[in-house]
Design a protein around this motif. Structure first.
Motif, mmCIF file in Angstrom:
data_model
loop_
_atom_site.group_PDB
_atom_site.id
_atom_site.type_symbol
_atom_site.label_atom_id
_atom_site.label_comp_id
_atom_site.label_asym_id
_atom_site.label_seq_id
_atom_site.Cartn_x
_atom_site.Cartn_y
_atom_site.Cartn_z
ATOM 1 N N SER A 75 -31.833 1.549 31.771
ATOM 2 C CA SER A 75 -33.213 1.406 32.247
ATOM 3 C C SER A 75 -33.832 2.777 32.450
ATOM 4 N N VAL B 51 -28.615 -3.961 29.766
ATOM 5 C CA VAL B 51 -29.515 -3.616 30.866
ATOM 6 C C VAL B 51 -28.675 -3.068 32.006
ATOM 7 N N THR B 52 -28.652 -1.785 32.122
ATOM 8 C CA THR B 52 -27.908 -1.147 33.206
ATOM 9 C C THR B 52 -28.764 -0.038 33.800
ATOM 10 N N GLU B 53 -28.241 0.585 34.801
ATOM 11 C CA GLU B 53 -28.956 1.687 35.423
ATOM 12 C C GLU B 53 -29.252 2.787 34.400
#
Lengths: 96, 412
Positions: free
Chosen positions: A18, A13-15
């Motif tokens: 996402s 889950v990272t920028e």
């Protein structure tokens, strides 16, 4: 044979990821490095109760460790899997 | 925001208003709060401020809820004030708050309204000025007090009389009858410094003398265990000093300050007394006039203002907590009167444009500077540093208001 939880190590889950699920519906996981695409598909479907429509995998090379100016080896390499789901299915953990 | 509210209670300056904020608005406030928070927090995998709102909401749910509630309450408070055209007097309180996920938020807003002071009648009051006449006796009394202050204590070699300052070594027998070393005391005879029995022993002694005798403790002695007991005491008188008042002559006047003759001192004392009497009757006239105004113009006073004043005085007089309630009860009418008085002065200053202007303050400072023989700029700086300027300003405003009032009312 790796168990379900061993196959799927963690959601990434990272920028960047996402953005990828918001724009294209692609979910990114770190998986066991010996996991095969069918195993990943099965694991995701069983774990999250969704229908997987596509699996892509790649081996991510470990980056050099940042060690006070000296490089003493690499961070471990790992396997990344990108999956797409049947329209309407969602995986909650990515929602935050 | 679509806020519903109804006034539950309206009592004097107090209002109790039930406010309900719909769930959708609460949800919006939550998102607002999350967005605000998202800019500050860092979540692994995201640059600061780039995390999706949904994720921030999930991670910092509780603090976001609190923040959202704050937003909602503030907005609602503003909306209520806006719609009802209220001016508040003090910080509002919130009672009976209901805040559940997905439900409308509702709470009771406890407000105190700033009283709308309309002075219907400000003229035609009749006030009698009672000027106190300064008599010669008062001047003499004042001079006597000055003499008293300047008195010398001269040692004498005889038995002490009442009013003398004596040094004694005083020792009281222990329970087993032995008398310890004793401690030195300085006592003014007849001033109630020592118990009567001991004073009696002292008056029988000459300086250097010593006496042992049984003395009975009085029945109203503060320490209850000692009351009415008879104990052996040893009193040793070391020295006696008698008060010698200076003569009221020119030398005394010179000693008191910049006076050449005793008559000059007498005149100054008289002038001071006259000045004080004038100030007192000024204050008296002002108080009477205000009483009239308060009686003729009714308005509600916010309780919190009165309480604040009471608290302030309680602190100033160092009233212990246990006594506070009694003090508040006694002091409340005075405090309320004070609040009314301030409000009337404030209202008049505003409506009649009597507020102290910068020019007024400058004039006053110049006047003060002349009196003290200092540079006006210096005086101004000192006042500012001590935070006394607002006080000065208020004083000028008050003077102007009362001058305005005096012009419109009869002072006899």
């Amino acid at each position: 044979m790796a168990t379900l939880h061993r196959t799927i190590v963690r959601p990434v889950v990272t920028e960047k990821t996402s953005a990828s699920y918001q724009d294209r519906g692609e979910y990114v996981f770190e998986v066991a490095s010996d996991a095969s695409k069918p195993a990943i598909r099965q694991a995701i479907e069983r774990l999250f109760g969704v229908k997987v429509t596509g699996v892509w995998t790649m081996n991510t090379r470990g980056k050099p460790r940042k060690n006070m100016g000296k490089t003493a080896g690499l961070r471990p390499s790992w396997k990344k899997a990108i999956v797409t789901l049947k329209e309407g299915d969602k995986i909650g953990i990515f929602e935050g | 925001m679509n806020i519903a509210f109804e006034t539950k209670k309206s009592d004097g300056a107090e209002r109790l208003i039930r406010v309900t904020v719909p769930a959708a608005d609460v949800e919006a406030a939550k998102h607002e709060a999350a967005k605000k928070l998202a800019g500050k927090v860092s979540i692994p995998g995201f640059r600061p401020g780039k995390a999706p709102t949904a994720m921030v909401l999930k991670r910092f749910g509780d603090s976001i809820k609190a923040e959202a509630l704050d937003l909602v309450v503030q907005e609602a408070y503003k909306a209520v004030l806006d719609k009802e055209q209220l001016k508040v007097a003090a910080q509002p309180h919130i009672h009976d708050l209901k805040f559940e996920d997905g439900e409308p938020v509702s709470f009771e807003l406890h407000l105190e309204i700033r009283p709308d002071v309309t002075l219907a009648r400000t003229n035609g009051f009749k006030v009698t000025r009672t000027e106190r006449v300064v008599s010669d006796e008062q001047v003499t009394e004042q001079l006597e007090a000055l003499r008293e202050q300047r008195a010398n204590w001269a040692p004498v070699e005889e038995k002490p009389l009442e009013g003398d300052l004596v040094s004694v070594m005083l020792a009281t027998a222990d329970d087993d009858g032995t008398i310890p070393e004793g401690k030195e005391y300085k006592i003014v005879l007849g001033a109630g410094h020592a118990i009567a029995g001991i004073e009696e022993v002292i008056t029988e002694l000459s300086p250097g003398g010593s006496l042992e005798r049984a003395v009975k403790w009085p029945d109203d002695f503060p320490d209850e265990t000692q009351r009415g007991k008879s104990k052996m005491v040893r009193v040793a008188l070391t020295d006696v000093k008698r008060k010698a008042l200076p003569d009221l002559d020119d030398a005394f006047a010179r000693e008191m300050g910049d006076f050449d003759t005793i008559d000059a001192l007498r005149t100054t004392v008289r002038n001071d007394l006259v000045e004080t009497a004038k100030r007192e009757s000024d204050a008296d006239v002002r108080a009477k006039l205000l009483d009239g105004l308060i009686g003729a113009n009714a308005f509600d006073v916010p309780p919190s203002w009165v309480n604040q004043l009471i608290d302030g005085y309680a602190k100033a007089y160092q009233i212990p907590d246990s006594e506070k309630e009694r003090f508040a009860g006694q002091f409340r009418p005075t405090a309320e009167r004070q609040v009314r008085r301030d409000l009337i002065v404030e209202t008049l200053a505003e409506t009649e444009n009597l507020k102290a202007s910068e020019g007024d303050v400058d004039d006053k400072v110049t006047e003060l500077a002349e009196k003290r023989g200092q540079n006006p700029g210096q005086v101004y700086a000192t006042l500012q540093k001590a935070g006394r300027l607002t006080e000065l300003e208020r004083g000028i405003t008050e003077d102007k208001v009362f001058k305005w009032l005096f012009d419109r009312n009869t002072i006899e």
